[in-house]
Design an enzyme around this catalytic site. Structure first.
Site, PDB file in Angstrom:
ATOM      1  N   GLN A 119      -5.121  -1.758   3.933  1.00  0.00           N
ATOM      2  CA  GLN A 119      -5.818  -0.542   4.352  1.00  0.00           C
ATOM      3  C   GLN A 119      -4.822   0.584   4.626  1.00  0.00           C
ATOM      4  OE1 GLN A 119      -9.065  -0.356   4.219  1.00  0.00           O
ATOM      5  NE2 GLN A 119      -9.401  -2.529   3.861  1.00  0.00           N
ATOM      6  N   HIS A 178     -10.876  -9.659   6.751  1.00  0.00           N
ATOM      7  CA  HIS A 178     -12.031  -9.398   5.888  1.00  0.00           C
ATOM      8  C   HIS A 178     -11.926  -8.046   5.197  1.00  0.00           C
ATOM      9  CE1 HIS A 178     -14.870 -12.380   8.140  1.00  0.00           C
ATOM     10  NE2 HIS A 178     -14.224 -12.953   7.158  1.00  0.00           N
ATOM     11  N   GLU A 179     -12.293  -8.018   3.912  1.00  0.00           N
ATOM     12  CA  GLU A 179     -12.372  -6.780   3.115  1.00  0.00           C
ATOM     13  C   GLU A 179     -11.080  -5.976   3.094  1.00  0.00           C
ATOM     14  OE1 GLU A 179     -14.788  -6.653   1.196  1.00  0.00           O
ATOM     15  OE2 GLU A 179     -15.746  -8.316   2.234  1.00  0.00           O
ATOM     16  N   GLY A 180      -9.969  -6.681   2.985  1.00  0.00           N
ATOM     17  CA  GLY A 180      -8.676  -6.018   2.884  1.00  0.00           C
ATOM     18  C   GLY A 180      -7.942  -6.037   4.197  1.00  0.00           C
TER      19      GLY A 180
END
Length: 601
Positions: A450, A443-445
């Protein structure tokens, strides 16, 4: 066997410790933005959230995990419980809790809201997911929308009448947003005709509110290629027209059957199949990605909190199980007629529990620190204070998202292991939380993205100013620990690791400046790992300092504080030394996986 006590989800004592002993959250009330608040108002919000999470939300988790949403007759039908739960979540004031009073918010510090919302995530992360996504989408409209969009969309979303999503990903592009193909064509009435497809849209359709607003990245006709050509649009599933809502030509193309997070649908959406999908642009054309990053950063903190919460609820379950499950006897006990001991008396079980505690409470402290910097970055008294906090926040966000997801999964596997054979059965909940946790690393990258962001952008930001500010925070914590009477060797080890990471970052940055970008980023995943270990060691030293201060004050919390010191010792002695090995690896230029050709596999 005695049944475990009811799961507390997250330790109240630890939350209060993080807020008021590790951090001085009451001091935020000195900032004008939070002047109407006090510890009393914070406690009221925390208590109401805790009660709802434990008494109402947690009992629904197993039911919603067992009966995922159904895509039928072109619509998504979520679990019927959501019809009751969502209005109650709205009534708690969650949707606009951190937003200003002029949009109906309570203007709570994110530091308080983050730790309060973690209870809800631990109780039923899918149900809370609708809240988190809606808040983020509405905040984008608040920040960049015109008065009509705020009145028509944002206000209904903050009131809980409509939900919202973040619609970035496309089937052919995945995480490569430069390859987004969704198109926007200016219409005569000033709206845009939207055509294209999105995938993995969490909460993209449901049947408990009348509308869903998709904050969508699309490319205006004639815009340049790459991310510079992306704009941000509000695209409702049903658009307002003539005082009523009409179909807006947004179609659910299919549902994704996921390993976890089963209570909230993940969908493929098609825009404009009938040529009549309307979107409203937010802000200036070509600014979509930078605007979306506002929501993405909030969402990354939310994913980190989900990671901590999912690890915490499983840790609490494993702890209760270990305290109540009799099995075996100490190795020196030869009399088989003697009663069996609870498994927590076995050293290896305590090892597994202590590692979970170190991950959960270290991760929670990291999220609290990131949220604190967010509050100061937005509301600090001086521009210099806000700028410094902003640099620290940008540096901490990839760590705060990634560490709880990656190490949280490890903590969840340990919770399953503590349960032994029962842990692998669906009659016990740890296996479900293990499934949920795995999604947080995507999720979200992803973790890889990251790591590239941390090393390639955030650690090098402002000519190294972000890293310098972080180093100053670490040294301030080392000094606090010394004053409190913490073993000075712990602070020395942290300072040494900080120096190693600083020197490595400068070396890698120099390689990038010299054009050796591949060499600079080759071990970005390992850099993420070593920086995460360092950051959590920083937070554990801060907790050790606060615990030693608590012992010095006296009182009846000695056991709690000793547990904190043991967990800090564990992290600083068993994890922090790994930084040196990882630093050497990153500096070595070891190239096995980059040298490996696809055809060699």
């Amino acid at each position: 066997m005695t049944a475990p006590a009811s799961n507390p989800l997250i330790s109240d004592r630890d939350v209060d410790f993080q807020l008021y002993e590790v951090l001085d959250t009451e001091s935020l009330c000195k900032l004008p933005a939070f002047a109407d608040h006090s510890r009393e108002t914070f406690t009221l919000f925390l208590d109401s959230t805790r009660r709802f999470a434990r008494d109402v939300l947690f009992p629904t988790y197993r039911l919603m995990d067992a009966e995922p949403p159904v895509f039928r007759d072109g619509r998504v039908h979520v679990h019927p419980l959501m019809r009751k739960l969502y209005p109650q979540l709205v009534e708690l004031g969650l949707l606009s809790a951190t937003r200003p009073a002029e949009v109906g918010g309570q203007q709570l510090p994110l530091t308080v809201y983050s730790l309060a919302s973690a209870y809800l995530m631990a109780a039923n992360l899918s149900a809370y997911g609708f809240v988190g996504l809606t808040t983020g989408a509405a905040h984008l409209i608040e920040a960049f929308g015109n008065a009509w969009l705020k009145d028509t969309f944002m206000s209904r979303m903050y009131r809980g009448e409509w939900t919202g999503t973040m619609a970035l990903t496309e089937p052919q592009a995945g995480s490569s947003l430069a390859d987004v193909r969704t198109r926007a064509t200016l219409a005569a009435d000033g709206t845009y005709l939207i055509t294209g497809s999105k995938i993995f849209i969490s909460g993209g359709d449901q049947d408990f509110t009348e509308n869903v607003v998709h904050l969508t990245l699309a490319r205006i006709e004639g815009s340049p290629p790459g991310t510079r050509g992306l704009s941000l649009f509000a695209v409702p599933a049903r658009r307002p027209e003539g005082g009523r809502l009409v179909d807006n030509d947004v179609r659910v193309a299919g549902a994704i059957h996921k390993i976890g997070w089963k209570g909230i649908p993940s969908l493929a959406l098609n825009y404009g199949e009938g040529g009549d999908c309307r979107g409203w642009i937010l802000g200036e054309p070509g600014r979509g990605l930078s605007q979306m990053f506002q929501m993405m950063n909030e969402a990354r903190i939310m994913v980190g909190l989900n990671g901590v919460a999912t690890a915490s609820v499983a840790y609490q379950e494993a702890l209760a199980y270990a305290q109540n499950r009799p099995q075996g006897r100490p190795s020196w006990e030869k009399d088989a007629t003697r009663p069996q001991h609870p498994i927590i008396e076995h050293a290896d079980v305590r090892r597994m529990l202590l590692r979970q505690k170190a991950i959960v409470e270290g991760g929670l402290s990291l999220l609290a620190a990131a949220s604190w910097q967010s509050d100061v970055a937005a509301h600090g008294k001086t521009e210099e204070e806000r700028k410094r906090a902003g640099l620290l926040l940008d540096l901490l966000v990839p760590l705060a998202k990634t560490f709880p997801a990656e190490k949280g999964f490890e903590a969840n596997t340990l919770a399953v292991q503590v349960h032994g054979g029962y842990g692998y059965s669906t009659e016990y909940l740890p296996e479900a939380w293990l499934r949920d946790q795995k999604l947080n690393s995507i999720h979200e990258g992803t973790t890889g993205i990251q790591g590239l962001d941390l090393l390639g952008r955030k650690a090098m930001a402002a000519g190294g100013a972000a890293l310098q500010a972080f180093s100053e925070e670490v040294e301030a914590t080392v000094e606090r620990a010394r004053r409190a009477g913490v073993d000075p060797a712990w602070g020395d080890a942290l300072s040494k690791a900080m120096q190693q990471v600083t020197e490595l970052t400068m070396d890698l940055g120099a390689a990038g400046m010299a054009g050796e970008v591949e060499r600079m980023l080759r071990h970005s995943a390992h850099y993420m790992e070593l920086f995460s270990v360092l950051a959590v060691a920083w937070r554990w030293l801060a907790q050790a300092a606060a615990a030693q201060e608590g012992i010095a004050r006296g009182g009846g919390d000695r056991g709690f504080y000793e547990g904190k010191l043991a967990a800090a010792q564990y992290w600083l002695h068993t994890e922090l030394p790994r930084v040196s090995t990882l630093v050497s690896l990153c500096r070595s230029g070891e190239d096995s996986y980059t040298r490996m050709r696809p055809e060699w596999f």
